[in-house]
Design a protein around this motif. Structure first.
Motif, PDB file in Angstrom:
ATOM      1  N   UNK A   1       3.063  -0.817  -9.874  1.00 27.35           N
ATOM      2  CA  UNK A   1       2.070  -0.909 -10.948  1.00 27.35           C
ATOM      3  C   UNK A   1       1.559   0.466 -11.371  1.00 27.35           C
ATOM      4  N   UNK A   2       1.343   1.354 -10.422  1.00 31.50           N
ATOM      5  CA  UNK A   2       0.823   2.684 -10.751  1.00 31.50           C
ATOM      6  C   UNK A   2       1.482   3.742  -9.862  1.00 31.50           C
ATOM      7  N   UNK A   3       2.672   4.195 -10.246  1.00 36.73           N
ATOM      8  CA  UNK A   3       3.401   5.125  -9.378  1.00 36.73           C
ATOM      9  C   UNK A   3       2.749   6.502  -9.261  1.00 36.73           C
ATOM     10  N   UNK A   4       2.078   6.983 -10.307  1.00 37.27           N
ATOM     11  CA  UNK A   4       1.474   8.317 -10.233  1.00 37.27           C
ATOM     12  C   UNK A   4       0.275   8.343  -9.296  1.00 37.27           C
ATOM     13  N   UNK A   5      -0.515   7.299  -9.318  1.00 36.19           N
ATOM     14  CA  UNK A   5      -1.651   7.212  -8.394  1.00 36.19           C
ATOM     15  C   UNK A   5      -1.131   7.135  -6.955  1.00 36.19           C
ATOM     16  N   UNK A   6      -0.083   6.361  -6.748  1.00 38.98           N
ATOM     17  CA  UNK A   6       0.500   6.238  -5.417  1.00 38.98           C
ATOM     18  C   UNK A   6       1.039   7.574  -4.931  1.00 38.98           C
ATOM     19  N   UNK A   7       1.664   8.317  -5.830  1.00 43.44           N
ATOM     20  CA  UNK A   7       2.191   9.631  -5.475  1.00 43.44           C
ATOM     21  C   UNK A   7       1.062  10.593  -5.116  1.00 43.44           C
TER      22      UNK A   7
END
Length: 84
Positions: A61-67
């Motif tokens: 859903x939110x890959x940049x936040x996870x990264x």
């Protein structure tokens, strides 16, 4: 978590319940304990699979936040466990 994994976990839980009941009926604490352990392992497998599914969904859903979170955790771990 695939349908096969869920079915396998349910079968293990049912087998554990049966083994526990057999231990109670036969007055065998060993079988009763093994049944409880088997049930606990199946329930733990549910929890792990649910957590993995949750992480997978959130990262999709939110890959940049996870990264960014992973980078922050890595940075903190390096600071805590790094050489001084």
């Amino acid at each position: 978590m695939s349908l096969l994994d869920k079915a396998n976990d349910k079968a293990e839980e049912a087998l554990g319940k049966g083994q526990e009941q057999f231990g109670k009926a036969a007055e065998s604490p060993e079988h009763e304990f093994k049944g409880k352990v088997r049930q606990g392992a199946a329930k733990a497998s549910y929890a792990v699979d649910d957590a993995l599914d949750c992480v997978k969904t959130k990262t999709q859903d939110s890959p940049f936040v996870s990264l960014a979170i992973a980078a922050g955790v890595g940075f903190l771990a390096a600071k805590i466990f790094g050489r001084r």
